[in-house]
Motif scaffolding. Structure first.
Motif, mmCIF file in Angstrom:
data_model
loop_
_atom_site.group_PDB
_atom_site.id
_atom_site.type_symbol
_atom_site.label_atom_id
_atom_site.label_comp_id
_atom_site.label_asym_id
_atom_site.label_seq_id
_atom_site.Cartn_x
_atom_site.Cartn_y
_atom_site.Cartn_z
ATOM 1 N N GLU A 78 -5.842 -15.840 0.381
ATOM 2 C CA GLU A 78 -7.247 -16.186 0.832
ATOM 3 C C GLU A 78 -7.327 -16.419 2.082
ATOM 4 N N GLY A 79 -8.494 -16.002 2.867
ATOM 5 C CA GLY A 79 -8.711 -16.485 4.047
ATOM 6 C C GLY A 79 -7.772 -15.886 5.403
ATOM 7 N N GLU A 80 -6.735 -15.095 4.770
ATOM 8 C CA GLU A 80 -6.003 -14.556 6.075
ATOM 9 C C GLU A 80 -5.675 -13.148 5.554
ATOM 10 N N LEU A 81 -6.859 -12.473 5.463
ATOM 11 C CA LEU A 81 -6.606 -10.999 4.791
ATOM 12 C C LEU A 81 -6.738 -10.055 6.078
ATOM 13 N N ASN A 82 -5.992 -9.463 6.731
ATOM 14 C CA ASN A 82 -5.927 -8.594 7.802
ATOM 15 C C ASN A 82 -5.098 -7.245 7.604
ATOM 16 N N ARG A 83 -4.905 -6.488 8.363
ATOM 17 C CA ARG A 83 -4.346 -5.224 8.295
ATOM 18 C C ARG A 83 -2.687 -5.715 7.944
ATOM 19 N N THR A 84 -1.798 -6.448 8.760
ATOM 20 C CA THR A 84 -0.649 -6.871 8.566
ATOM 21 C C THR A 84 -0.657 -7.517 7.066
ATOM 22 N N THR A 85 -1.288 -8.501 6.572
ATOM 23 C CA THR A 85 -1.299 -8.974 5.259
ATOM 24 C C THR A 85 -1.491 -8.130 4.147
ATOM 25 N N LEU A 86 -2.435 -7.027 4.644
ATOM 26 C CA LEU A 86 -2.802 -5.839 3.804
ATOM 27 C C LEU A 86 -1.381 -5.120 3.370
ATOM 28 N N PHE A 133 -8.633 -0.061 -2.768
ATOM 29 C CA PHE A 133 -9.284 0.490 -1.418
ATOM 30 C C PHE A 133 -10.290 -0.711 -0.933
ATOM 31 N N GLU A 134 -10.927 -1.180 -1.807
ATOM 32 C CA GLU A 134 -12.233 -2.017 -1.261
ATOM 33 C C GLU A 134 -11.257 -3.307 -0.564
ATOM 34 N N LEU A 135 -10.067 -3.652 -0.960
ATOM 35 C CA LEU A 135 -9.359 -4.372 -0.130
ATOM 36 C C LEU A 135 -8.723 -3.994 1.085
ATOM 37 N N VAL A 136 -8.472 -2.787 1.274
ATOM 38 C CA VAL A 136 -8.115 -1.814 2.495
ATOM 39 C C VAL A 136 -9.409 -2.151 3.391
ATOM 40 N N ARG A 141 -12.225 -4.482 8.207
ATOM 41 C CA ARG A 141 -13.532 -5.189 8.433
ATOM 42 C C ARG A 141 -13.240 -6.470 8.950
ATOM 43 N N ALA A 142 -12.263 -7.443 8.617
ATOM 44 C CA ALA A 142 -11.952 -8.370 9.083
ATOM 45 C C ALA A 142 -11.355 -8.371 10.636
#
Length: 193
Positions: A78-86, A133-136, A141-142
């Motif tokens: 939570e709060g750290e979602l980015n491409r690396t985390t993804l 893919f909503e997560l993607v 977007r972040a």
């Protein structure tokens, strides 16, 4: 009419998942669920009046278990979602899907095939992939990037392909584990986005 025992209903659906994973949808019946769940004969038909209702409940349970699991993973980030985390989340999900949750995802693949003949099952199952893919999209977007439909499609194909390969043909997938394979492919796809 007495209230439905939700725990019993879930246990019956779990037994149905085990049957589909091991023997395919053709072996799914009220009787085989009763036997697998070790409940009195007729119990499953009291909860699911027809085979179609049993199939729908099996799909619903696969989807429910998937989203509960993914929801827990998301909460950890939570709060750290980015491409690396993804990438880490997707890699972890695929690794666990083909090891810890192998039967669930084998059943899901069987049910996906069944859904090509039963459209009423298809929408619920494809929610698993649309949710991923909503997560993607959220992760991109972040970072101020809007992935195209084609890019999301590439990730979807990568995800399903790795899942299918490691669940259906694990003996041929010995060079890398599923997480490493997924990580390499996801990295290649994300590099294009």
């Amino acid at each position: 009419m007495p209230p439905v025992n939700q725990q019993r209903r879930a246990a019956l659906a779990d037994a149905a998942i085990a049957i589909v994973a091991q023997e395919g949808t053709h072996r799914l019946s009220h009787r085989t669920v009763d036997e697998t769940a070790e409940v009195p004969r007729g119990t499953t038909s009291n909860y699911f009046r027809s085979r179609d209702a049993l199939l729908e409940a099996t799909v619903a349970r696969v989807v429910e278990l998937h989203f509960a699991w993914i929801g827990g993973l998301r909460a950890q980030h939570e709060g750290e979602l980015n491409r690396t985390t993804l990438q880490g989340i997707l890699t972890s999900v695929l690794q666990e899907a083909v090891t810890t949750h192998r039967d669930r995802y084998r059943a899901m693949l069987e049910l996906l095939l069944e859904s090509t003949r039963r459209p009423e099952l298809h929408e619920a199952l494809t929610r698993i992939f649309s949710g991923a893919f909503e997560l993607v999209q959220e992760a991109h977007r972040a970072e101020g990037v809007e992935p195209t439909e084609e890019e999301v499609h590439l990730l979807r194909v990568c995800y399903i392909g790795v899942l299918f390969g490691y669940v259906v043909m694990p003996e041929t997938m010995t060079v890398l584990n599923a997480g490493d394979t997924a990580g390499a492919l996801i990295d290649a796809v994300l590099a294009k986005i």
